[in-house]
Write an enzyme that holds these catalytic residues in place. Structure first.
Site, PDB file in Angstrom:
ATOM      1  N   ASP A   1       0.832  -1.209   0.000  1.00 38.88           N
ATOM      2  CA  ASP A   1       0.000   0.000   0.000  1.00 38.88           C
ATOM      3  C   ASP A   1       0.867   1.260   0.000  1.00 38.88           C
ATOM      4  OD1 ASP A   1      -2.474   1.237  -0.038  1.00 38.88           O
ATOM      5  OD2 ASP A   1      -2.564   1.422   2.132  1.00 38.88           O
TER       6      ASP A   1
ATOM      7  N   ASP B   1      -9.331  -1.815   3.671  1.00 42.98           N
ATOM      8  CA  ASP B   1      -9.184  -1.330   5.040  1.00 42.98           C
ATOM      9  C   ASP B   1     -10.105  -2.071   6.000  1.00 42.98           C
ATOM     10  OD1 ASP B   1      -7.412   0.528   3.989  1.00 42.98           O
ATOM     11  OD2 ASP B   1      -9.002   1.985   3.621  1.00 42.98           O
TER      12      ASP B   1
END
Length: 536
Positions: free
Chosen positions: A349, A427
């Protein structure tokens, strides 16, 4: 089929990263009439006045006949001290801004036929451009020309809005509920399988029939993350083709997930499940009705996916079901696998959000480019002139990998349309896999208080609250995994260490060990009383 889809869809879960999208207002007047339009700007690039009274007014020069990729054909005397409006295309936003700045313009407006996105560049470009830069809709400028003609005086400003919106609370509720339900369901399935083993079921057959997909090899985890990197890069270069593949995959996977979730709830409520036979084949009435409803919801979303006013409800419904079912289906066999997977995805990420802008031509990160689509930066068009279509173009397709909740405080501002608070599926799913492991570990050690599951859920809640707090304080979107991964991993390890179970928690279990014997892998998992089965 489902397991293959799950492996493919995993790469979508961490593609989205929140970016700072700032809306402003373009005020146009001619002395007798006035009107306002929506603009989009990047506050890393542009600082606007907070009110109309403090905004400086400049005359506007219409240079829609050029893309302003160079200064040829433009006289500095014509544009000096004025606001320029040019068409989008052929070169990057920063290149247009530097040319306008060299000509002496005070502000650059870029008219766009496509979805408005905040103009982005790398840090070096931000420091070079000293004039305000904003995007506006092409159709808005056409309307302004019809109302005001060529004598336009313009002012740009961005009214302050409350950073804390009720949509953030709704997003927190959605995220923590999804993680908790997915983790609890994962533990319930593990309890049911343990009960089947205790009743004399064959473990090998049980695992073969199970819909769960266990990840127990570090090499497979590394290969999976490498595969995700490869697909992300392919999306970067072949976005216009692959986007429809992923939309189709999402429709199939989310419909299947919604079916599984609702079916489990009906089982829990004890709803009847009648059946009928056709040509020696049994059909469940409840399953057929439920499948029809779930497929219909998925199809409606697929058809109206670009509708902004209400489609977010279906997208969130399908997204919640998808995330819950994903957390239930994917079983990480040990805390060691959890650490490897979550750490690699965190590095993945951060790298594709913060590092790749140094390598891309337009200075936009690969993650942001894929998440927003091709309109995330300046695009190339043939020739020095642009042909503007009479009607607005079809909305740009985006990956369906975010929860979206409208910002309630901005509903009265209709200039820029509905604004949303967003949270990527990654997430929720990535920390949710650790929550699911903690829930199963509570089953393995027969911990009725579910201490590991509850502590990891609390850690996730604290991590997501921290993410939103940093976002509000900094005014910039945050990669949530940067906070969620440390919160959940450190909390889980601390609980295991304090309870003296770190070795067991680190090692966990695997399908190979379970298939070698019907005895529970962990001694604490041998209950002295029958285990009550839970719906799965």
């Amino acid at each position: 089929m489902e397991k293959a889809v799950i492996f493919i869809i995993l790469l979508l879960t961490v593609l989205t990263s929140q970016i700072n999208c700032q809306e402003g207002i373009l005020h146009i007047s001619d002395g007798s009439k006035e009107q306002e339009f929506c603009i989009v700007y990047n506050q890393s690039w542009t600082r606007l006045s907070k009110s109309l009274d403090t905004a400086v007014q400049y005359p506007l020069v219409n240079l829609m006949s050029t893309l302003l990729c160079d200064s040829s054909g433009v006289s500095p005397e014509v544009v000096k001290g004025k606001v320029l409006v040019v068409m989008r295309g052929d070169c990057t936003f920063s290149q247009k801004a530097l040319v306008a700045q060299a000509l002496g313009a005070t502000t650059l407006l870029i008219a766009s036929n496509k979805t408005l996105v905040p103009p982005s560049a790398n840090d070096s470009e931000y420091s070079k451009v000293q004039i305000p830069l904003a995007l506006m809709r092409y159709m808005d400028f056409v309307e302004a020309q019809q109302v005001f003609g060529d004598e336009m005086q313009v002012r740009l400003y961005a009214p302050p809005s409350s950073k804390i919106d009720a949509s953030i609370g709704v997003m927190l509720l959605i995220s923590i509920s999804t993680v908790a339900l997915g983790g609890y369901w994962s533990g319930a399935c593990e309890r049911r399988e343990r009960l089947n083993l205790g009743l004399g079921g064959a473990s090998g057959d049980n695992k073969a029939d199970s819909e769960d997909l266990s990840v127990y090899s570090p090499i497979k985890v590394v290969l999976l993350v490498a595969f995700m990197c490869g697909v992300l890069i392919l999306m970067y270069y072949f976005y216009n083709i692959l986007i429809y593949v992923f939309i189709a995959i999402f429709c199939v996977a989310s419909a299947n997930a919604l079916f599984n979730c609702i079916n489990a709830v009906l089982d829990l409520l004890g709803c009847a499940n009648g059946s009928f036979t056709v040509h020696n084949t049994n059909f469940s009435v409840r399953s057929l009705i439920l499948a029809s409803v779930c497929i219909s919801i998925s199809v409606v979303w697929g058809v109206y996916r670009n509708e902004s006013r209400w489609i977010w409800i279906l997208q969130d419904l399908l997204g919640v079901a998808f995330c819950i079912n994903f957390i239930r289906t994917i079983s990480l066999s040990s805390f060691k696998i959890c650490v490897i997977l979550l750490t690699l995805l965190l590095v993945y990420d951060v790298f594709f959000v913060f590092i790749t802008p140094f390598f891309t031509k337009n200075g936009v990160s690969i993650m942001v480019q894929v998440a927003l689509g091709p309109d995330a930066s300046g695009e190339t068009t043939p020739g020095n002139m642009v042909v503007v279509p009479a009607m607005p173009q079809t909305p740009t397709e985006t990956l369906p990998v975010v929860m979206r909740v409208p910002r309630f405080s901005s509903w009265t501002q209709n200039l820029c349309g509905m604004q949303f608070s967003i949270l990527g599926y990654g997430d929720i799913i990535v920390p949710g896999l650790l929550v699911g492991y903690c829930s199963r570990f509570d089953v393995w050690i027969n911990n009725t208080k579910k201490i590991y599951f509850l502590s990891c859920c609390i850690a996730y809640l604290m991590g997501i609250i921290t993410t939103f707090a940093v976002m509000l304080l900094s005014g910039m979107g945050q990669p949530a995994l940067l906070y969620l991964v440390p919160f959940t991993l450190i909390t889980s390890a601390t609980v295991a260490g304090c309870r003296g179970q770190m070795k067991q928690f680190w090692t966990g279990t695997s399908y190979e060990v379970l298939e070698s014997s019907q005895e529970p892998f962990l001694p604490e998992a041998r209950p002295d009383h029958p285990v009550e089965a839970e719906p799965c």
